[in-house]
Scaffold this motif. Structure first.
Motif, PDB file in Angstrom:
ATOM      1  N   UNK A 187      16.625   8.216  70.566  1.00 36.41           N
ATOM      2  CA  UNK A 187      17.548   8.423  71.685  1.00 36.41           C
ATOM      3  C   UNK A 187      17.673   7.132  72.477  1.00 36.41           C
ATOM      4  N   UNK A 188      18.719   7.073  73.321  1.00 35.08           N
ATOM      5  CA  UNK A 188      18.861   5.918  74.212  1.00 35.08           C
ATOM      6  C   UNK A 188      18.027   6.099  75.476  1.00 35.08           C
ATOM      7  N   UNK A 189      18.170   7.286  76.085  1.00 36.94           N
ATOM      8  CA  UNK A 189      17.485   7.577  77.349  1.00 36.94           C
ATOM      9  C   UNK A 189      16.745   8.898  77.220  1.00 36.94           C
ATOM     10  N   UNK A 190      15.472   8.917  77.656  1.00 40.56           N
ATOM     11  CA  UNK A 190      14.684  10.148  77.623  1.00 40.56           C
ATOM     12  C   UNK A 190      14.141  10.421  79.025  1.00 40.56           C
ATOM     13  N   UNK A 191      14.353  11.654  79.524  1.00 38.14           N
ATOM     14  CA  UNK A 191      13.932  12.007  80.875  1.00 38.14           C
ATOM     15  C   UNK A 191      14.963  11.556  81.899  1.00 38.14           C
ATOM     16  N   UNK A 192      14.591  11.667  83.179  1.00 42.07           N
ATOM     17  CA  UNK A 192      15.485  11.242  84.272  1.00 42.07           C
ATOM     18  C   UNK A 192      14.684  10.538  85.353  1.00 42.07           C
ATOM     19  N   UNK A 193      15.397   9.899  86.263  1.00 43.73           N
ATOM     20  CA  UNK A 193      14.745   9.243  87.394  1.00 43.73           C
ATOM     21  C   UNK A 193      14.089  10.256  88.327  1.00 43.73           C
ATOM     22  N   UNK A 194      14.475  11.546  88.194  1.00 44.75           N
ATOM     23  CA  UNK A 194      13.883  12.614  89.008  1.00 44.75           C
ATOM     24  C   UNK A 194      12.625  13.196  88.339  1.00 44.75           C
ATOM     25  N   UNK A 195      12.140  12.528  87.285  1.00 47.08           N
ATOM     26  CA  UNK A 195      10.939  12.979  86.567  1.00 47.08           C
ATOM     27  C   UNK A 195      11.088  14.389  85.986  1.00 47.08           C
ATOM     28  N   UNK A 196      12.257  14.692  85.459  1.00 46.10           N
ATOM     29  CA  UNK A 196      12.499  16.002  84.846  1.00 46.10           C
ATOM     30  C   UNK A 196      11.543  16.211  83.668  1.00 46.10           C
ATOM     31  N   UNK A 234      11.552   7.766  80.995  1.00 46.15           N
ATOM     32  CA  UNK A 234      11.100   7.914  82.374  1.00 46.15           C
ATOM     33  C   UNK A 234       9.789   8.701  82.477  1.00 46.15           C
ATOM     34  N   UNK A 235       9.071   8.528  83.595  1.00 43.03           N
ATOM     35  CA  UNK A 235       7.890   9.370  83.851  1.00 43.03           C
ATOM     36  C   UNK A 235       8.301  10.850  83.865  1.00 43.03           C
ATOM     37  N   UNK A 236       7.363  11.721  83.493  1.00 49.64           N
ATOM     38  CA  UNK A 236       7.655  13.153  83.420  1.00 49.64           C
ATOM     39  C   UNK A 236       7.877  13.611  81.996  1.00 49.64           C
ATOM     40  N   UNK A 238       0.573  12.466  74.800  1.00 52.94           N
ATOM     41  CA  UNK A 238       0.627  11.338  75.726  1.00 52.94           C
ATOM     42  C   UNK A 238       1.622  11.660  76.832  1.00 52.94           C
ATOM     43  N   UNK A 239       1.215  11.506  78.085  1.00 57.19           N
ATOM     44  CA  UNK A 239       2.106  11.683  79.232  1.00 57.19           C
ATOM     45  C   UNK A 239       2.647  10.324  79.653  1.00 57.19           C
ATOM     46  N   UNK A 240       3.950  10.223  79.806  1.00 61.07           N
ATOM     47  CA  UNK A 240       4.556   8.976  80.266  1.00 61.07           C
ATOM     48  C   UNK A 240       4.457   8.935  81.796  1.00 61.07           C
ATOM     49  N   UNK A 241       3.747   7.942  82.304  1.00 57.95           N
ATOM     50  CA  UNK A 241       3.486   7.859  83.747  1.00 57.95           C
ATOM     51  C   UNK A 241       4.279   6.750  84.437  1.00 57.95           C
TER      52      UNK A 241
END
Length: 305
Positions: free
Chosen positions: A162-171, A270-272, A282-285
């Motif tokens: 993917x290009x982008x995973x998650x959101x800036x809102x930590x979804x 993104x984190x979340x 693994x959690x992306x922090x």
């Protein structure tokens, strides 16, 4: 006589392929594809077809298409259920928290939102996967202009790109690779079939041992017939047990092959986001760019895209 038909006697026409019967210009034909000019809705009802289905409109909420061939939808699937070999949805899938999209092969769609989507091979989504449960036996590819995965769970046997995973809102978003949901389901079914076949074979063999221990001349005609029937039954049962055992070995080997699963993000993650590769979590922090994730020595490593 029209296409894909033949005469059987003077007054009977039979189909030479499975499909839809149409009468056109006084000729009976059978075509392997059924075409719906508008929507699948109250005007058409649900569709269950042996060939392929083309829908020029959309599949409305609560309606179902089941096809042994492919399904192509020019509009959207909005809360409907579609099951087929391969599925193409040009205007996108809006699940509305109901229905399911399931393909033995590939699923291609411009977007997926609030939906449950399952592909035996690849799921190729253009712009976005939003708050959905998407699984693929091989790959999930989200590489359109936006190419976003946000919310929900995305699972693939081999690779997620993917290009982008998650959101800036930590979804909260979960990506899993090294797991083939359809293969895992098949594994459970085969294990149950094997257990039953082994039990049946064991009972047949025990009954045969008991009957053969008797003097054959003292057996009643009924028991002699039972003996003959059991003797015949044990061979196909033995073959079935061996076949199922081999199938389990093959599936287990496929599980081993999936351990090389990889997640690739061409822009930002993104984190979340939670990443699972095989059995490792693994959690992306913190925000990361142009990365890939893979499992090595019981840990999830980070590399370049």
């Amino acid at each position: 006589l029209g296409k894909n038909t033949k005469a059987l006697g003077e007054n009977t026409v039979v189909a030479s392929i499975a499909g839809q019967v149409i009468l056109e210009n006084g000729k009976l034909s059978v075509v392997p594809t059924i075409e719906i000019k508008g929507d699948v809705d109250l005007s058409t009802g649900n569709i269950d077809f042996v060939g392929s289905v083309v829908v020029r409109g959309s599949v409305q909420a609560g309606f179902t298409i089941k096809a042994e061939g492919d399904v192509e939808v020019y509009g959207t699937i909005s809360g409907g259920t579609v099951e087929a070999d391969n599925i193409v949805v040009k205007a996108g899938i809006q699940g509305m928290h109901r229905g399911q999209i399931k393909a033995k092969g590939n699923i291609t769609s411009s977007f997926v939102e609030n939906a449950v989507v399952s592909a035996g091979k690849d799921a190729v989504i253009g712009e976005a996967v939003l708050h959905s449960n998407v699984s693929a036996g091989k790959r999930v590819l989200v590489q359109g202009r936006k190419g976003t995965i946000a919310g929900g769970v995305v699972t693939a046997g081999e690779e997620i790109v993917a290009k982008v995973v998650g959101t800036q809102m930590n979804t909260t978003t979960k990506l899993e690779v090294g797991i083939n949901p359809m293969l895992r389901e098949e594994y459970q079914v085969v294990r149950k079939e094997l257990a039953k076949a082994e039990t049946d074979l064991d009972q047949v063999q025990k009954s045969l041992i008991f009957l053969k221990s008797q003097n054959i001349d003292d057996l009643s005609q009924e028991k002699k017939e039972v003996l003959l029937k059991l003797t015949k039954a044990q061979f196909p049962l033995s073959a079935k047990v061996e076949s199922l055992r081999k199938k389990i070995i093959d599936i287990e080997q496929s599980f081993e092959d999936l351990k090389t699963g990889r997640i690739r993000v061409s822009d930002v993650i993104y984190p979340g986001v939670k990443i699972v590769i095989g059995s490792v979590l693994k959690n992306i922090r913190e925000e990361q760019k142009y990365v890939s994730f893979y499992e090595e020595d019981g840990d999830i490593k980070t590399g370049t895209f």
